[in-house]
Design an enzyme around this catalytic site. Structure first.
Site, PDB file in Angstrom:
ATOM      1  N   GLU A  54       0.716  -1.142   0.011  1.00 33.25           N
ATOM      2  CA  GLU A  54      -0.101   0.144  -0.051  1.00 33.25           C
ATOM      3  C   GLU A  54       0.852   1.302  -0.019  1.00 33.25           C
ATOM      4  O   GLU A  54       1.422   1.594   1.086  1.00 33.25           O
ATOM      5  CB  GLU A  54      -1.013  -0.023   1.334  1.00 33.25           C
ATOM      6  CG  GLU A  54      -1.804   1.348   1.283  1.00 33.25           C
ATOM      7  CD  GLU A  54      -2.654   1.395   2.517  1.00 33.25           C
ATOM      8  OE1 GLU A  54      -2.479   0.664   3.556  1.00 33.25           O
ATOM      9  OE2 GLU A  54      -3.657   2.375   2.460  1.00 33.25           O
ATOM     10  N   LYS A  88      -2.580  -1.980  -3.072  1.00 33.17           N
ATOM     11  CA  LYS A  88      -3.758  -1.091  -2.336  1.00 33.17           C
ATOM     12  C   LYS A  88      -3.235   0.217  -2.704  1.00 33.17           C
ATOM     13  O   LYS A  88      -2.511   0.882  -1.813  1.00 33.17           O
ATOM     14  CB  LYS A  88      -3.831  -1.585  -0.805  1.00 33.17           C
ATOM     15  CG  LYS A  88      -4.683  -0.479  -0.092  1.00 33.17           C
ATOM     16  CD  LYS A  88      -5.104  -1.007   1.124  1.00 33.17           C
ATOM     17  CE  LYS A  88      -6.007  -0.317   1.917  1.00 33.17           C
ATOM     18  NZ  LYS A  88      -6.810  -0.618   2.830  1.00 33.17           N
TER      19      LYS A  88
END
Ligand code: 13P
Length: 341
Positions: free
Chosen positions: A177, A222
């Site tokens: 992420e 992500k």
């Protein structure tokens, strides 16, 4: 349940499902509880998360995995059932946030470097034993005058890559992420700036993942959506969808099985509308779904308000957002479905 990384990643991206990010750190959940005037204690955190994880129908239909904070991974519901068992019984995979936060980066005013690599190999072994089959690490990139710098992008990217390698060694699927903030100060950048920075960050991250020998088939990305800053929002749903898909296609290899967006401060409806527009209008090599925190939880938190008599109302609010995002993951969300509820 298969234990191959590739198979876990595919289960995380099951059709019409996405991830519930319930991994707020103790300091972040306190901020969320402050908005409803509730004290954050081990018990109030337990009660809140129990409400979400026991929303059985929403969990079964719409949630493929839950990202937990360490406390919650080892926590039990009020009746003594481990949360991990409740999540698995709903057909979802337990996951764990393993970074220990974005800390001010030495020598780089206004930027952060996410920490947590020290001792991570040992922690991952403990989390695996506790039932976690995927993990999350969030690097944070802020846009401001003169920011971001190459130094902070590179340092965060290398940390993400080595975290991912350690996860795969432990049999755990890494969620990678790198978040380009929309709600960082000053939050006045336009969508073109977000596109430029997001492309720079993702190019760097995939080069570092390759250098770190991370198997792309066994990870999930992500990212943020490509969107203008929170204090300058004017891009349309179509523009956000188009720009996001364009940047992803330019940077994310097709061997990555899935992309699960963070919501990052978008309103709950925006987060659904944007995801749905991408899935409805573009052909893409990866599954595109949600890994929302605030955009799945905000209305549930408000409806609950910290009161046991409101658990059913909180679960209904959560089920509605889960359902709306499940439709968005299929590209069939419509605004009038929000009104109908
Ligand atoms: P938001 O969807 O609230 O941005 O949270 C997702 C997340 O896990 C951020 O790390």
């Amino acid at each position: 349940m298969s234990e191959r990384l590739e198979d876990i990643a595919v289960q995380m991206m099951a059709e019409g499902k996405g991830l519930l990010a319930a991994d707020e750190s103790t300091s972040t959940i306190k901020k969320r509880f402050d908005t409803i005037g509730l004290e954050s204690t081990e018990t109030s955190r337990r009660d809140y998360r129990e409400m979400l994880f026991r929303a059985d129908e929403a969990m079964k239909k719409c949630i493929s995995g839950v990202i937990l904070y360490e406390e919650t991974l080892f926590q039990k519901a009020a009746d003594g059932t481990p949360f991990v068992d409740i999540i698995k019984a709903a057909g979802a995979i337990p996951g764990i946030k393993v970074d220990i936060g974005a800390k001010p980066m030495a020598g780089f005013p206004g930027e952060t470097l996410t920490e947590g690599l020290d001792g991570l190999r040992e922690r991952l072994a403990t989390y695996y034993k506790a039932g976690a089959r995927f993990a999350k690490w969030r690097g944070v990139i802020a846009i401001a005058d003169g920011l971001p710098t190459w130094g902070s992008i590179k340092a965060n990217s290398q940390a993400l890559a080595y975290y991912a390698a350690l996860c795969q060694e432990a049999g755990i699927v890494p969620i990678v992420e790198p978040e380009v903030l929309m709600d960082g100060a000053p939050g006045t950048h336009d969508i073109a700036k977000c596109a430029e920075v997001t492309e720079w960050v993702l190019r760097t991250v995939f080069a570092d993942l390759y250098d770190a020998r991370v198997k792309l088939e066994g990870m999930i990305l992500k990212p943020n959506m490509v969107i203008d800053g929170k204090n300058a929002r004017k891009a349309s749903v179509e523009q956000v969808a188009e720009q996001t898909v364009k940047v992803l296609k330019a940077t994310v290899p097709s061997s990555v099985p899935g992309i699960a967006f963070l919501s990052g401060g978008q309103s709950t409806e925006e987060a659904s509308a944007h995801l749905s527009a991408m899935n409805a209008n573009y052909d893409m090599p990866w599954v595109l779904t949600y890994s929302y925190g605030r955009a799945l939880q905000d209305s549930a938190l408000k409806a609950w308000g910290g009161r046991s008599e409101n658990v059913a109302a909180g679960q209904r609010a959560f089920a509605h957002r889960a359902e709306m995002n499940s439709l968005a993951a299929r590209g069939t969300w419509k605004k009038d479905l929000e009104k109908a509820a």
